[in-house]
Scaffold this motif. Structure first.
Motif, PDB file in Angstrom:
ATOM      1  N   PRO A  45      60.881 107.762  23.714  1.00 10.82           N
ATOM      2  CA  PRO A  45      60.747 108.648  22.803  1.00 10.82           C
ATOM      3  C   PRO A  45      59.602 109.481  22.896  1.00 10.82           C
ATOM      4  O   PRO A  45      58.446 109.123  23.194  1.00 10.82           O
ATOM      5  CB  PRO A  45      60.695 107.744  21.437  1.00 10.82           C
ATOM      6  N   SER A  48      58.154 110.600  16.958  1.00  5.85           N
ATOM      7  CA  SER A  48      58.821 109.819  15.960  1.00  5.85           C
ATOM      8  C   SER A  48      59.937 110.599  15.216  1.00  5.85           C
ATOM      9  O   SER A  48      59.935 111.720  15.257  1.00  5.85           O
ATOM     10  CB  SER A  48      57.722 109.016  15.110  1.00  5.85           C
ATOM     11  N   GLY A  49      60.826 109.886  14.665  1.00 12.25           N
ATOM     12  CA  GLY A  49      61.798 110.271  13.892  1.00 12.25           C
ATOM     13  C   GLY A  49      63.255 109.915  14.379  1.00 12.25           C
ATOM     14  O   GLY A  49      63.362 109.421  15.655  1.00 12.25           O
ATOM     15  N   GLU A  50      64.269 110.210  13.605  1.00 10.03           N
ATOM     16  CA  GLU A  50      65.666 109.864  13.762  1.00 10.03           C
ATOM     17  C   GLU A  50      66.047 110.682  14.934  1.00 10.03           C
ATOM     18  O   GLU A  50      66.872 110.444  15.834  1.00 10.03           O
ATOM     19  CB  GLU A  50      66.458 109.897  12.491  1.00 10.03           C
ATOM     20  N   HIS A  51      65.980 111.878  15.079  1.00 15.47           N
ATOM     21  CA  HIS A  51      66.538 112.772  15.841  1.00 15.47           C
ATOM     22  C   HIS A  51      65.455 113.494  17.172  1.00 15.47           C
ATOM     23  O   HIS A  51      65.312 114.674  17.049  1.00 15.47           O
ATOM     24  CB  HIS A  51      67.044 113.962  15.323  1.00 15.47           C
ATOM     25  N   CYS A  52      65.043 112.694  17.792  1.00 13.34           N
ATOM     26  CA  CYS A  52      63.777 113.146  18.809  1.00 13.34           C
ATOM     27  C   CYS A  52      64.307 112.992  20.060  1.00 13.34           C
ATOM     28  O   CYS A  52      65.470 112.547  20.363  1.00 13.34           O
ATOM     29  CB  CYS A  52      62.623 112.222  18.754  1.00 13.34           C
ATOM     30  N   TYR A  54      64.048 112.353  24.303  1.00 19.42           N
ATOM     31  CA  TYR A  54      63.564 111.289  25.100  1.00 19.42           C
ATOM     32  C   TYR A  54      63.252 111.655  26.627  1.00 19.42           C
ATOM     33  O   TYR A  54      63.880 112.774  27.020  1.00 19.42           O
ATOM     34  CB  TYR A  54      64.822 110.212  25.249  1.00 19.42           C
TER      35      TYR A  54
END
Length: 96
Positions: A45, A48-52, A54
């Motif tokens: 990742p 941080s966060g739900e929609h990051c 990669y």
């Protein structure tokens, strides 16, 4: 080797790679490796966060006899049209 080239690793991803590299290094040592080992880390990742986003990295664990210690260097990976991973040797950052 210099500690780093132009490879930029975001701060969050750098911390993630540090943590993963130490866990992987224990496995490398348990395998009996004495000079060098390569391991690939997928889906690192970048924040941080739900929609990051990669990224994938190759980690090179290598022993420096002059310093009498191990090091770990992260290399950028690119994937060709068939999804095969290739290490970009000119893009790296020393983790430890």
């Amino acid at each position: 080797m210099n500690d780093t080239s132009s490879l930029h690793i975001p701060e969050f991803a750098h911390g993630y790679l540090l943590s993963e590299s130490y866990m992987i290094f224990n496995v490398v040592l348990e395998s009996g490796e004495t000079e060098e080992d390569w391991q690939q880390i997928n889906d690192t990742p970048l924040s941080s966060g739900e929609h990051c986003d990669y990224a994938d990295y190759d980690l090179n664990f290598w022993y420096d006899e002059d310093e009498d210690k191990w090091h770990c260097t992260a290399y950028e990976i690119w994937r060709d049209e068939e999804g095969v991973a290739h290490t970009i040797q000119s893009e790296y950052r020393r983790l430890w």
